[in-house]
Design an enzyme around this catalytic site. Structure first.
Site, PDB file in Angstrom:
ATOM      1  N   HIS A 110      69.358  50.552  40.999  1.00  0.00           N
ATOM      2  CA  HIS A 110      69.807  50.368  39.618  1.00  0.00           C
ATOM      3  C   HIS A 110      71.207  49.764  39.575  1.00  0.00           C
ATOM      4  O   HIS A 110      72.195  50.497  39.638  1.00  0.00           O
ATOM      5  CB  HIS A 110      69.785  51.714  38.889  1.00  0.00           C
ATOM      6  CG  HIS A 110      68.425  52.340  38.834  1.00  0.00           C
ATOM      7  ND1 HIS A 110      67.856  52.955  39.928  1.00  0.00           N
ATOM      8  CD2 HIS A 110      67.517  52.435  37.833  1.00  0.00           C
ATOM      9  CE1 HIS A 110      66.652  53.405  39.585  1.00  0.00           C
ATOM     10  NE2 HIS A 110      66.420  53.112  38.329  1.00  0.00           N
TER      11      HIS A 110
ATOM     12  N   HIS B 179      68.670  47.123  34.338  1.00  0.00           N
ATOM     13  CA  HIS B 179      68.726  48.587  34.487  1.00  0.00           C
ATOM     14  C   HIS B 179      68.262  49.042  35.867  1.00  0.00           C
ATOM     15  O   HIS B 179      68.997  49.721  36.579  1.00  0.00           O
ATOM     16  CB  HIS B 179      67.863  49.280  33.427  1.00  0.00           C
ATOM     17  CG  HIS B 179      67.767  50.755  33.626  1.00  0.00           C
ATOM     18  ND1 HIS B 179      68.589  51.643  32.997  1.00  0.00           N
ATOM     19  CD2 HIS B 179      66.978  51.500  34.447  1.00  0.00           C
ATOM     20  CE1 HIS B 179      68.308  52.874  33.407  1.00  0.00           C
ATOM     21  NE2 HIS B 179      67.331  52.807  34.281  1.00  0.00           N
TER      22      HIS B 179
ATOM     23  N   GLU C 230      65.441  78.102  27.548  1.00  0.00           N
ATOM     24  CA  GLU C 230      65.098  78.401  28.932  1.00  0.00           C
ATOM     25  C   GLU C 230      65.517  77.279  29.878  1.00  0.00           C
ATOM     26  O   GLU C 230      65.929  77.527  31.016  1.00  0.00           O
ATOM     27  CB  GLU C 230      63.583  78.634  29.073  1.00  0.00           C
ATOM     28  CG  GLU C 230      63.040  79.812  28.272  1.00  0.00           C
ATOM     29  CD  GLU C 230      62.785  79.476  26.814  1.00  0.00           C
ATOM     30  OE1 GLU C 230      62.923  78.292  26.430  1.00  0.00           O
ATOM     31  OE2 GLU C 230      62.460  80.406  26.045  1.00  0.00           O
TER      32      GLU C 230
ATOM     33  N   HIS D 273      51.258  83.565  25.786  1.00  0.00           N
ATOM     34  CA  HIS D 273      52.303  84.299  26.492  1.00  0.00           C
ATOM     35  C   HIS D 273      51.868  84.829  27.856  1.00  0.00           C
ATOM     36  O   HIS D 273      52.671  85.430  28.558  1.00  0.00           O
ATOM     37  CB  HIS D 273      52.790  85.470  25.623  1.00  0.00           C
ATOM     38  CG  HIS D 273      53.687  85.035  24.489  1.00  0.00           C
ATOM     39  ND1 HIS D 273      53.301  84.096  23.565  1.00  0.00           N
ATOM     40  CD2 HIS D 273      54.960  85.387  24.162  1.00  0.00           C
ATOM     41  CE1 HIS D 273      54.289  83.901  22.693  1.00  0.00           C
ATOM     42  NE2 HIS D 273      55.294  84.655  23.040  1.00  0.00           N
TER      43      HIS D 273
END
Lengths: 664, 664
Positions: free
Chosen positions: B31, B265, B411, B473
């Site tokens: 890159h 890029h 999380e 869950h």
């Protein structure tokens, strides 16, 4: 609906509250805080705005309602019961019990009127973005002057947790960018999470953030029906931006000793507090699952209104069919989920060496025109994933019929939005990223499987074969970890033809999401060019049997490892070891075949070696030895890596030979 | 450093550019766009602000630098080489080659001076939040008037992609909430991603969003060294907020035909454009890896400055040791990563029935005082995960010594921040959520393993045994999918004692992250109460051998399924089937035992059944039959689910008996 007197309105709202807390208490498990706090918000949406038909929960032009805060499921079940869905008081009494219609968190596969499974926070609002996007796309594509056959809102209720999760940050940013004006969410702004006040962890200026992300925002008292009602009207009038209405509420509203505290979030009130709460709310304190008949009437007016709206839409659609028979037929077919006849007749075959990602791109572009409601996209890797449908436009406010979605570098929102597009109906979705970043959208992949949505995940660069980008970009554990998700069909085709066949399987699926695991590197043409009757449908098949027809050794391979497995076979046959090569693009499909077919392909007691450039975990089920990679990869040209890590015909033959000799 | 003349400064910056594009060209992969665009930003940080010691890359009080946009790795390698790290021009020439020190994306385990592995977008800036948090915690805890032994900045460069990712949205929100004033990131604001302009997908007002999230922001020209320098000074002066400096840059700066486009890029410039670029930048166009000696001198001054700073800090620390010997010893031990002697002497044992999550909480609280730099937390599930260290404070701006971190419902950021806390050194981190939501932080779990960080993931509610919350869950595939991650020790203890033993293993680890898979439900006390020499360390062991001592059947079980396996054994022994029960808390640890030990525990040719309330995938390696669950769970009380899904002694015995009979 005629104007409901204030006292009756209050009774209606409290009826929702009473049913909800009774459900939680009966189960001795669940979340009373949200239904108590958000009942007035829900009442306002459901009785003053939501166009739906309780007798026909799947009526296509219904407004959608998503309870993103799925832990407040009793709120939704209470509304469904009260407005006349096929959900009885007995069902409410069985909240969270074995085989009931009222599971702990809402599930679209179980309960009529539930649009999607919610509970994992952030998924609801993010998926709703996809639902609203599908609506706008279909409306822009099919509606005609005076004949708006697709025209509905996507409403929802979200919580603090929903707005903290990264997935919703991604999805909200994209929804604002796309200007989804018919997406209207109410935020149950109660300042309380499970662990305490939001001031412990969430002090950002949520409103300013949403405004920065292109949303229209308002603030109201979450118990003030008129204010909420008016705010929804304003939100509807704002057609260029999605809306978030901050409804200031009190968690556990009505509970004299627990309201406003985290104690009421996720535990039953207890018998005593339950009574006190009912008394406080003016409900008969000794009656369970109480529904006042006047209140019920208010809610049940949804049945007649729904039937009327449904009929009016059907009449409209009949007109549309008459005026625009082709479009009507196209839309009807799309809603059915069936693929058009002849879809695969013009699909290219691939006699040449080609990367499976490239073949995928060619297949897509060959069928895209015939699937006018297929919406694709990528998390900013169009040229790598080969997911662009050429010339079919980029989805945006200015081009709502654009079929390519630039998700940005937001894999998780992509997954959720793709699910939403499918959940809406009438559209099908696929989206791409590197396989290693499947981890970023894994919760959405899981939900697709749980919700029985046929979302197609195009995961390219499916092994160390991607080369120089190195271990952060090289999947190792991803194939097995996705195969472990129930109801997910992970397919790793061996060549261009098989890639086309796997696309067909993915699009023919109605209730199972698919992963297409595709190579960066070019693959030799090895499999049948009969795309429609390709043996990939069996999940695994004999690609090259032992020359003698009686194999004494079997090599199973997938994807890019099929070619070296075939070369290994030649080496082994030269040594007199009768070797069969089994191509296994999908363990999921193979497992659903008859035991007879399975043991035909993989005969018992014939030593078997598996070859896959990924974790060997899981292969012991089929193979006594595995060529795989149980450590992270490395940065180097792909050819070097394949050689260094043992994915050569010579090494495969060596491992197979050793197993064969041990077995003799 | 003395003032560098402007022309020399420009030459320095262009030297970074030249090395970077030469590296990419030599590899024919990589890159170039970011190093060309962000070279002036990097130059300014590295020569004017960064306190570091190239001769001692791990010097504890160094400023940290995180290249969150890891794809621009050649920028970092160029800086490391130029400033005098052990990274030669030859190493740069070997960019992205097999066994080189310059992999495609930065890796802390390979290259001196690289703090963490970056490349998966959003991880760098999010992990940096943890690094800055650890610095603030240690500084607040250990620094004394005039003796600031911990005192450094955490710098970084991030890209559009980093800021689009949900994980960074979460982490930025938390960083703002926590007011991490010494976290300073420069945003390479180039308006271009791989697929094109950011206007395709990312039109939010990023600055307004960050301000809403509590950040201090500035805008500068990304090629204006003086402006960047001044902005960093202002950022330093703002001590109550993290800083993001928007540096407007041009991707591929200097490339006459590709600058400002997505073409530059992620692909080499090509030989011709490479020359044109060098010419444009005033570099010798026919020389590769050119370093002007005057420019080199500017960069290399870092060696002397670093040594001086390092020495000054060592002198300071010597003073500190003299004045505060206890604190100094404590901090020194913490930096070493060793556990204090006697850590486990006061650890409770668990003769009683107890949920492993509860035992975990008790263990934590027993050892927390002896581990003064252990930082814990949870994604808003403290009472469920039992992760609270009682009375040890809540981390905040006002209480920077607080050892409990309220991560909010984030999380993914939690995982990244936990990694950052460990990466900083001197601290150890753990954090909790429900196991099913391990999916939300999976990319960070993977990075912990790749980066050899001993992060402890406390994943409770580890099976359908969580009951009523239902399939959204209930983990099914999570145990196997985490076991598939290389260098991750997934431990599922069978009782309270084993939970303590697993905590010890997790904390003794230096280069392997751990997952503690803990039950919601209570588990009988079954294993040794010798926490320090507990057999869990072997990964699997004979918990109850056949009564005869000569097993004809083996049952392997983990976690909550060990108890019913023991009962099943009794049933089978009553029928005369000599049965051994093997407890296997960690397949990872078991796999590292000798073949002799492995076959002692699991003798070949003895029929073996596995029992685990999760996917059966992976168990065929050890077992000929498995009691498991290969579909999603359901919402009902835990006892009902365990019975309905076959995790009873009777069913285990039935499956085992069948296998035994087939085998006879």
């Amino acid at each position: 609906m005629s104007k409901v007197p204030k006292t009756l309105e209050t009774l209606c709202i409290n009826t929702i509250r009473g049913l909800s807390i009774d459900g939680v208490q009966a189960a001795n498990s669940g979340h009373p805080g949200l239904p108590l706090g958000a009942a007035a918000m829900a009442y306002t949406i459901w009785t003053k705005h939501l166009k739906h038909d309780p007798s026909d929960p799947k009526w296509f032009n219904r407004d959608r309602f998503i309870l993103s805060a799925g832990h407040g499921s009793m709120l939704l079940y209470s509304l469904l019961h009260l407005t006349g869905y096929d959900l009885t008081i007995e069902d409410l009494r069985n909240f969270r019990q074995w085989s009931s219609k009222t599971p702990g968190h809402p599930e679209n596969t179980i309960t009529p009127g539930v649009e999607m499974a919610t509970g994992p926070l952030g998924q609801g609002i993010s998926t709703a973005v996809g639902i609203a996007l599908a609506e706008r796309f279909l409306a822009a594509k099919y509606n005609k002057k005076d004949l708006s056959v697709v025209d509905h809102y996507t409403y929802g209720i979200c919580s603090d947790g929903d707005l903290m999760e990264g997935v919703s940050n991604e999805a909200c940013s994209l929804a604002g960018h796309l200007g989804l004006g018919k997406l209207i969410f109410l935020y149950d702004d109660n300042k309380i999470t499970i662990d305490g006040g939001t001031d412990r962890a969430f002090t950002e200026d949520v409103e300013a953030r949403l405004v920065a992300q292109g949303w229209h925002t308002q603030r109201v008292d979450g118990n003030d029906v008129d204010a909420i009602d008016a705010a929804i009207e304003v939100a509807k009038a704002e057609t260029a931006k999605p809306s978030l209405i901050f409804c200031r509420t009190t968690i556990g509203y009505g509970s004299p000793n627990k309201a406003g505290t985290s104690k009421v979030h996720g535990a039953p009130l207890g018998e005593e507090e339950l009574k006190l709460t009912k008394k406080n709310l003016g409900l008969p304190e000794n009656e369970s699952f109480y529904v006042n008949s006047e209140a019920e009437k208010v809610f049940r007016s949804a049945v007649k209104a729904g039937a009327d709206n449904n009929k009016a839409w059907n009449d409209l659609f009949a007109e549309y069919q008459k005026a625009y028979p082709e479009e009507a037929a196209e839309l009807t077919l799309a809603i059915s989920g069936e693929m058009p006849a002849g879809l695969w007749s013009g699909c290219p075959t691939f006699p040449e060496k080609i990367a499976s990602r490239s073949a995928s791109g060619k297949v897509l572009n060959a069928i895209a025109a015939k699937l006018p409601t297929l919406l694709g996209g990528t998390a900013d890797l169009a040229e790598s994933n080969m997911t662009d449908m050429h010339g079919l436009g980029l989805q945006s406010k200015d081009e709502p019929t654009g079929r390519n979605i630039a998700y940005g570098i937001r894999e998780h929102a992509m997954g959720a939005i793709m699910n939403g597009i499918n959940i809406h109906g009438g559209c099908r979705s696929f989206g791409g990223t590197f396989m290693v970043f499947s981890d970023y959208c894994r919760p959405a992949v899981r939900l697709a499987a749980l919700m029985h949505q046929p979302t197609v995940f195009v995961f390219t660069h499916d092994s160390i074969g991607l080369g120089e980008d190195g271990p952060t970009h090289q999947p190792i554990e991803h194939l097995v970890s996705m195969r472990a998700i129930p109801n997910l069909n992970v397919m790793r085709p061996a060549d261009g033809n098989e890639t086309a066949a796997c696309w067909k399987i993915a699009l023919d699926s109605k209730g199972t999401p698919s992963v297409l695991a595709l190579s960066r590197q070019a693959l030799a043409s090895l499999t049948s060019d009969d795309i429609e009757k390709h043996p990939a449908g069996k999940g695994a098949y004999i690609l090259s049997d032992a020359d003698s027809g009686a194999p004494r050794l079997v090599i199973i391979a997938t994807g890019s490892e099929v070619e070296p497995a075939l070369v290994a076979k030649k080496l082994l046959e030269q040594e007199g070891i009768a070797t069969r090569v089994v191509n296994m693009p999908s363990t999921f499909l193979f497992e659903s075949q008859s035991k007879g077919y399975q043991s035909h392909v993989l005969p018992r007691n014939v030593p078997t070696v598996s070859v896959e450039a990924g974790s060997t975990l899981g292969w012991a089920k089929y193979a006594g030895a595995s060529v795989g990679i149980d450590h992270f990869g490395a940065s180097a040209p792909a050819g070097t890596l394949m050689k260094e890590f043992g994915f050569t015909a010579e090494n495969i033959a060596k491992v197979a030979r050793r197993l064969f000799q041990e077995h003799e």
